[in-house]
Design a protein around this motif. Structure first.
Motif, short mmCIF file in Angstrom:
data_model
loop_
_atom_site.label_atom_id
_atom_site.label_comp_id
_atom_site.label_asym_id
_atom_site.label_seq_id
_atom_site.Cartn_x
_atom_site.Cartn_y
_atom_site.Cartn_z
N LEU A 142 -16.71 -44.62 -108.07
CA LEU A 142 -17.35 -45.93 -107.98
C LEU A 142 -17.58 -46.25 -106.51
CD1 LEU A 142 -15.22 -48.00 -110.52
CD2 LEU A 142 -17.53 -47.11 -110.88
N ILE A 143 -18.75 -46.78 -106.20
CA ILE A 143 -19.02 -47.28 -104.85
C ILE A 143 -18.63 -48.74 -104.85
CG2 ILE A 143 -20.77 -47.65 -103.07
CD1 ILE A 143 -22.39 -45.39 -104.33
N VAL A 144 -17.52 -49.03 -104.15
CA VAL A 144 -16.97 -50.38 -104.18
C VAL A 144 -17.08 -51.03 -102.81
CG1 VAL A 144 -15.39 -49.85 -106.07
CG2 VAL A 144 -14.62 -49.54 -103.72
N VAL A 238 -22.01 -46.63 -109.94
CA VAL A 238 -21.21 -45.49 -110.38
C VAL A 238 -21.96 -44.24 -109.98
CG1 VAL A 238 -22.26 -45.46 -112.68
CG2 VAL A 238 -20.02 -44.41 -112.34
N THR A 239 -21.25 -43.17 -109.65
CA THR A 239 -21.90 -41.98 -109.10
C THR A 239 -22.29 -40.95 -110.15
OG1 THR A 239 -19.80 -40.83 -108.73
CG2 THR A 239 -20.61 -42.26 -106.95
N SER A 240 -22.08 -41.26 -111.42
CA SER A 240 -22.48 -40.34 -112.49
C SER A 240 -23.97 -40.48 -112.78
CB SER A 240 -21.66 -40.62 -113.75
OG SER A 240 -21.67 -42.00 -114.06
N ALA A 241 -24.48 -39.55 -113.60
CA ALA A 241 -25.91 -39.57 -113.93
C ALA A 241 -26.27 -40.70 -114.88
CB ALA A 241 -26.31 -38.22 -114.55
N TRP A 263 -22.20 -37.82 -107.71
CA TRP A 263 -20.96 -37.26 -107.17
C TRP A 263 -19.92 -37.27 -108.27
CZ3 TRP A 263 -19.95 -35.16 -102.39
CH2 TRP A 263 -18.61 -34.83 -102.13
N SER A 264 -19.17 -36.19 -108.38
CA SER A 264 -18.04 -36.18 -109.31
C SER A 264 -16.85 -35.54 -108.62
CB SER A 264 -18.37 -35.43 -110.60
OG SER A 264 -18.57 -34.05 -110.35
N PHE A 265 -15.68 -36.05 -108.94
CA PHE A 265 -14.44 -35.44 -108.49
C PHE A 265 -13.99 -34.49 -109.59
CE2 PHE A 265 -14.59 -39.32 -106.03
CZ PHE A 265 -14.10 -38.93 -104.78
N TRP A 266 -13.71 -33.25 -109.23
CA TRP A 266 -13.30 -32.26 -110.22
C TRP A 266 -11.87 -31.79 -109.90
CZ3 TRP A 266 -12.11 -27.86 -107.56
CH2 TRP A 266 -12.81 -27.62 -106.35
N TYR A 267 -11.23 -31.24 -110.92
CA TYR A 267 -9.83 -30.85 -110.81
C TYR A 267 -9.63 -29.53 -111.55
CZ TYR A 267 -10.00 -35.78 -109.79
OH TYR A 267 -10.37 -37.00 -109.27
#
Length: 338
Positions: A142-144, A238-241, A263-267
């Motif tokens: 999230l861009i906050v 939100v950075t999702s599509a 942008w997504s954070f992956w793990y």
């Protein structure tokens, strides 16, 4: 990627369920195996997970969830260790120093792929010295912004930054951190100049955003949602599509005026490249079986993570593409290896 409805996470609850630094010998209620097909028997007698960041973040919490479920399912000892410092590279070195028999795994996030762009010599080769086991999952950011920021939309913030170059700053979890790269890419695609104010952790970066000492922060979902719900910060995008079902009022960055920004954070989990291929295959089978369990999927969802279990080869391709992406971002943003 379209993310499903995500339950509101509780960091305190995660820490209560999964205390740091102890062996996992029994699982709490949510880690009990569900009914359904039996999982394959493991080839190893124990597992050890090393995390390069502190307790409470997704790399730590996901590793503890997987460890607890493995331990309960097969009555195996499973230990999670936090070895923090130097952008996660100390933990990576510890995995490489361990016996290459697959019993020691590294829990990673995008910080693993930023290392070549941040460190001249992290002590290993990011692409050659590790054997990918599986991608665990992905989650949006999230861009906050501070609740009192005059700009009410992302477009307004971008317009302000363009009108007064250098007047906008953003917080990050440190130079070369995932949040730094996420914000740097945003600035590049928005066509603005903004100043990175690095802190020691995502928590500190969020605190400074709440205090209004910076104009924005690109934060993992789990780190930002509670602050947004409490009204301490506002989510501009939100950075999702696609929009999140849990926050339908928040537009995507593209909808809010920055086309193409995602942008997504992956793990995921890695082993040492010394690990025999047969053991890596067994690890992949064991852990992707765990990730398919409904209660594991549900618990990861509370962390803002959508399960995306993969083959080792597919995870390797992702890491390679991410390393190349961060190299491009670093070059444009003048992030030089230290």
């Amino acid at each position: 990627m379209t993310f499903p409805r995500l339950p509101e996470p509780s960091r305190r609850a995660l820490l209560k369920w999964l205390p740091a630094g102890i062996a996992v010998t029994a699982a709490p209620a949510w880690a009990q195996p569900s009914t359904g097909a039996e999982l394959p028997a493991p080839a190893l007698s124990s597992y050890r997970f090393i995390v390069g960041f502190g307790a409470g973040g997704v790399p730590d919490a996901a590793a503890r969830l997987i460890a607890a479920t493995l331990s309960e399912r097969w009555k195996l000892p499973a230990m999670v260790e936090n070895k923090t410092g130097v952008g996660g590279t100390l933990a990576a070195r510890a995995v490489l120093a361990a016996t290459g028999d697959g019993t020691t795994l590294l829990s990673v996030s995008p910080a693993h792929a930023t290392a070549p762009a941040v460190f001249r010599n992290p002590g290993y080769d990011t692409l050659r010295d590790f054997a990918p086991v599986t991608l665990i999952g992905e989650g949006p950011a999230l861009i906050v912004v501070p609740k009192d920021l005059p700009a009410r939309t992302l477009s307004e913030m971008v317009a302000q930054a363009k009108a007064r170059p250098g007047s906008v700053s953003y917080s990050s979890a440190g130079v070369g951190s995932s949040s730094h790269f996420a914000a740097a890419l945003f600035c590049q695609q928005a066509g603005i100049e903004a100043v990175n104010i690095p802190y020691k952790s995502v928590g500190e970066a969020m605190t400074e955003t709440i205090a209004g000492r910076v104009q924005f922060h690109v934060a993992p979902y789990i780190s930002a949602l509670g602050m947004v719900k409490e009204g301490k910060v506002r989510a501009l995008a939100v950075t999702s599509a696609a929009r999140l079902a849990d926050m339908p009022e928040v537009p995507t960055a593209a909808q809010a005026g920055v086309p193409g920004y995602e942008w997504s954070f992956w793990y995921g989990l890695l082993a040492s490249a010394k690990t025999p291929a047969s053991i890596v295959a067994q690890l992949n089978q064991d852990i992707t079986g765990i990730l398919r369990l409904p209660h594991v999927k549900a618990q990861l969802a509370t962390m803002g993570v959508t399960v995306a279990a993969s083959t080792p080869a597919a995870f390797q391709k992702l890491i390679e593409s991410e390393v190349a992406k961060y190299a491009r971002i670093a070059k444009t943003a003048n992030i030089t290896p230290q």
